[in-house]
Scaffold this motif. Structure first.
Motif, PDB file in Angstrom:
ATOM      1  N   ALA A  23       2.930   7.708  -6.445  1.00  0.00           N
ATOM      2  CA  ALA A  23       3.991   6.726  -6.674  1.00  0.00           C
ATOM      3  C   ALA A  23       5.245   7.400  -7.238  1.00  0.00           C
ATOM      4  O   ALA A  23       6.376   7.067  -6.862  1.00  0.00           O
ATOM      5  CB  ALA A  23       3.500   5.634  -7.627  1.00  0.00           C
ATOM      6  N   ARG A  25       0.836  -1.199   0.000  1.00  0.00           N
ATOM      7  CA  ARG A  25       0.000   0.000   0.000  1.00  0.00           C
ATOM      8  C   ARG A  25       0.867   1.243   0.000  1.00  0.00           C
ATOM      9  O   ARG A  25       2.014   1.233   0.473  1.00  0.00           O
ATOM     10  CB  ARG A  25      -0.921   0.016   1.219  1.00  0.00           C
ATOM     11  CG  ARG A  25      -1.870  -1.146   1.293  1.00  0.00           C
ATOM     12  CD  ARG A  25      -2.912  -0.971   2.390  1.00  0.00           C
ATOM     13  NE  ARG A  25      -2.396  -0.317   3.576  1.00  0.00           N
ATOM     14  CZ  ARG A  25      -2.999  -0.366   4.763  1.00  0.00           C
ATOM     15  NH1 ARG A  25      -4.125  -1.036   4.899  1.00  0.00           N
ATOM     16  NH2 ARG A  25      -2.488   0.249   5.804  1.00  0.00           N
ATOM     17  N   LEU A  26       0.284   2.319  -0.481  1.00  0.00           N
ATOM     18  CA  LEU A  26       1.042   3.566  -0.578  1.00  0.00           C
ATOM     19  C   LEU A  26       1.405   4.140   0.782  1.00  0.00           C
ATOM     20  O   LEU A  26       2.475   4.743   0.933  1.00  0.00           O
ATOM     21  CB  LEU A  26       0.249   4.589  -1.392  1.00  0.00           C
ATOM     22  CG  LEU A  26       0.228   4.355  -2.904  1.00  0.00           C
ATOM     23  CD1 LEU A  26      -0.815   5.235  -3.561  1.00  0.00           C
ATOM     24  CD2 LEU A  26       1.604   4.614  -3.520  1.00  0.00           C
ATOM     25  N   LEU A  81       6.397  -1.496  -5.071  1.00  0.00           N
ATOM     26  CA  LEU A  81       4.984  -1.470  -4.730  1.00  0.00           C
ATOM     27  C   LEU A  81       4.331  -2.676  -5.398  1.00  0.00           C
ATOM     28  O   LEU A  81       4.284  -2.773  -6.619  1.00  0.00           O
ATOM     29  CB  LEU A  81       4.338  -0.175  -5.226  1.00  0.00           C
ATOM     30  CG  LEU A  81       2.874   0.052  -4.868  1.00  0.00           C
ATOM     31  CD1 LEU A  81       2.688   0.190  -3.355  1.00  0.00           C
ATOM     32  CD2 LEU A  81       2.341   1.293  -5.580  1.00  0.00           C
ATOM     33  N   THR A 111      -2.405  -1.504  -6.605  1.00  0.00           N
ATOM     34  CA  THR A 111      -2.582  -0.052  -6.618  1.00  0.00           C
ATOM     35  C   THR A 111      -2.937   0.386  -8.034  1.00  0.00           C
ATOM     36  O   THR A 111      -2.271  -0.002  -8.997  1.00  0.00           O
ATOM     37  CB  THR A 111      -1.299   0.657  -6.155  1.00  0.00           C
ATOM     38  OG1 THR A 111      -0.984   0.241  -4.822  1.00  0.00           O
ATOM     39  CG2 THR A 111      -1.466   2.159  -6.177  1.00  0.00           C
ATOM     40  N   GLU A 138      -3.242   6.506  -8.770  1.00  0.00           N
ATOM     41  CA  GLU A 138      -2.304   6.907  -7.718  1.00  0.00           C
ATOM     42  C   GLU A 138      -0.897   7.159  -8.272  1.00  0.00           C
ATOM     43  O   GLU A 138       0.075   7.216  -7.526  1.00  0.00           O
ATOM     44  CB  GLU A 138      -2.222   5.822  -6.638  1.00  0.00           C
ATOM     45  CG  GLU A 138      -3.563   5.437  -6.039  1.00  0.00           C
ATOM     46  CD  GLU A 138      -4.127   6.507  -5.110  1.00  0.00           C
ATOM     47  OE1 GLU A 138      -3.423   7.515  -4.866  1.00  0.00           O
ATOM     48  OE2 GLU A 138      -5.262   6.344  -4.645  1.00  0.00           O
ATOM     49  N   TRP A 183      -1.129   2.676 -16.456  1.00  0.00           N
ATOM     50  CA  TRP A 183       0.028   3.294 -15.791  1.00  0.00           C
ATOM     51  C   TRP A 183       0.859   4.102 -16.791  1.00  0.00           C
ATOM     52  O   TRP A 183       1.344   5.193 -16.480  1.00  0.00           O
ATOM     53  CB  TRP A 183       0.891   2.230 -15.122  1.00  0.00           C
ATOM     54  CG  TRP A 183       0.433   1.887 -13.737  1.00  0.00           C
ATOM     55  CD1 TRP A 183      -0.380   0.849 -13.375  1.00  0.00           C
ATOM     56  CD2 TRP A 183       0.737   2.595 -12.533  1.00  0.00           C
ATOM     57  NE1 TRP A 183      -0.598   0.863 -12.020  1.00  0.00           N
ATOM     58  CE2 TRP A 183       0.077   1.920 -11.477  1.00  0.00           C
ATOM     59  CE3 TRP A 183       1.496   3.716 -12.245  1.00  0.00           C
ATOM     60  CZ2 TRP A 183       0.166   2.338 -10.144  1.00  0.00           C
ATOM     61  CZ3 TRP A 183       1.590   4.140 -10.915  1.00  0.00           C
ATOM     62  CH2 TRP A 183       0.927   3.467  -9.890  1.00  0.00           C
TER      63      TRP A 183
END
Length: 368
Positions: free
Chosen positions: A96, A66-67, A84, A88, A92, A114
């Motif tokens: 990151a 988790r972040l 990570l 996710t 986010e 992403w």
């Protein structure tokens, strides 16, 4: 006067964490990196403080799911790579990037979203599924992805590939070997398409002890860092428990007589009981285990159910000199008596992993 210690509290042995990491590091051949998985707030031990301990002890990198955990690790270990894990979403991406995380790409959708969300090229790991059926590329899917999708993703710099094995305790050796063959084929595919590939990882908590053919260039260890493993493996590795204390205090003592109203059904024979500030909201089992006890003045005080959100009752009939403010030791040493992490797990009818996952973030931690 010194400030009173918080009650309740967890006590964590930082020397044990360093010792356990050293034992695991010593198993690995030269050139194999040791990444430390600190999921779920470092398995309850505190992702940030534990990352600082392990970075100083020589950890090569870290991993988190988790972040918020990744942010705590980054603050404690600013110069170490932080992976990570999958799960996710690309929405986010800005955080990151701000934390300089290595992102997991576990499918074509991951890659496309992403790549669109990142502002600049970012190192990523590909996750391969070899049968655990969680995040990850299947073997056929990976081949197509590398051929057709990855070339269009100009902001994904593939530097690693990893898997999580399905490691059932009763699985035959061939089960691990079959998963390794799938992963080896995936690694070969990645090497052909990803010239920057550096990290290859398949070994984690259950295989790092004896599966040297799974070392590749990196291993990923987690709960072993805290002394959590079956007794035989723990003894073979010489691991030490990192959770060495759960302590609170008596906040009230009540006499129990024939005229005392009782709607909870306390056992016959109890003449005095104490209230301790530690309930199922703090990590005590919601159903009181048979035979559970704590230490008060170095003597056993049976736990009397039912537990409450923030309190438990202790039978003090056999400890007539107990007073309000006395320490209650659920785990640790008190006088000549003591309870270890492993003994407490057995007392509560839990595996050590279940005991640790019951640790609550609001309970203060004292690092010793």
């Amino acid at each position: 006067m010194p400030a009173p210690l918080p009650s309740p509290r967890y006590e964590i042995d930082t020397a044990a964490i360093r010792h356990n990491f050293g034992r695991l590091r010593g198993l690995l051949p030269a050139g194999v990196a040791a990444f430390c998985s600190l999921k779920r707030d470092g398995y309850g031990f505190g992702a940030g403080p534990v990352a600082a301990i392990l970075a100083a002890a020589g950890a090569d990198g870290f991993a988190a799911a988790r972040l918020d955990d990744a942010a705590a690790i980054r603050a404690a270990a600013p110069d170490k790579p932080v992976l990570l894990y999958g799960g996710t979403l690309a929405e986010e991406a800005a955080e990151a990037e701000a934390l300089d995380l290595t992102v997991t790409i576990a499918g074509a959708h991951d890659a496309v979203t992403w790549n669109a969300a990142l502002r600049r090229p970012r190192p990523v790991f590909l996750k391969v599924d070899v049968g655990l059926l969680r995040f990850g590329f299947g073997e056929a899917e990976l081949a197509g992805f590398l051929e057709t999708v990855l070339p269009q993703c100009d902001r994904l710099d593939v530097v690693g590939v990893y898997t999580h094995l399905s490691e059932k305790p009763d699985a035959p050796a061939e089960a691990i070997a079959a998963q390794k063959r799938i992963f080896d084929r995936a690694v070969d595919l990645c090497r052909r398409h990803c010239p920057a590939l550096r990290w290859v990882c398949a070994s984690s908590t259950d295989t790092v002890h004896g599966e040297r053919d799974l070392d590749y260039s990196m291993v990923d260890v987690g709960v072993l860092l805290f002394g959590l493993s079956p007794p035989a493996k723990r003894a073979a590795l010489g691991l030490q428990p990192a959770l060495t204390g759960i302590r609170t205090r008596l906040t009230a003592i009540r006499a129990l007589g024939p005229e005392t109203p009782d709607t909870v059904g306390l056992p016959a024979g109890i003449r005095s009981f104490g209230i301790a500030s530690f309930g199922w909201g703090d990590g005590f089992p919601k159903r009181t285990p048979n035979g559970a006890w704590a230490l008060v003045r170095g003597q056993r005080a049976p736990v009397v159910g039912p537990p409450h959100l923030e309190q438990i009752r202790l039978d003090l009939t056999g400890i007539p000199d107990a007073t309000v403010g006395d320490e209650v030791c659920l785990l640790g040493r008190q006088g000549d008596a003591g309870i270890t992490m492993y003994e407490l797990a057995a007392q509560w009818g839990l595996k050590t992993e279940d005991l640790i996952c019951g640790m609550r973030g609001h309970v203060p931690k004292l690092y010793l």
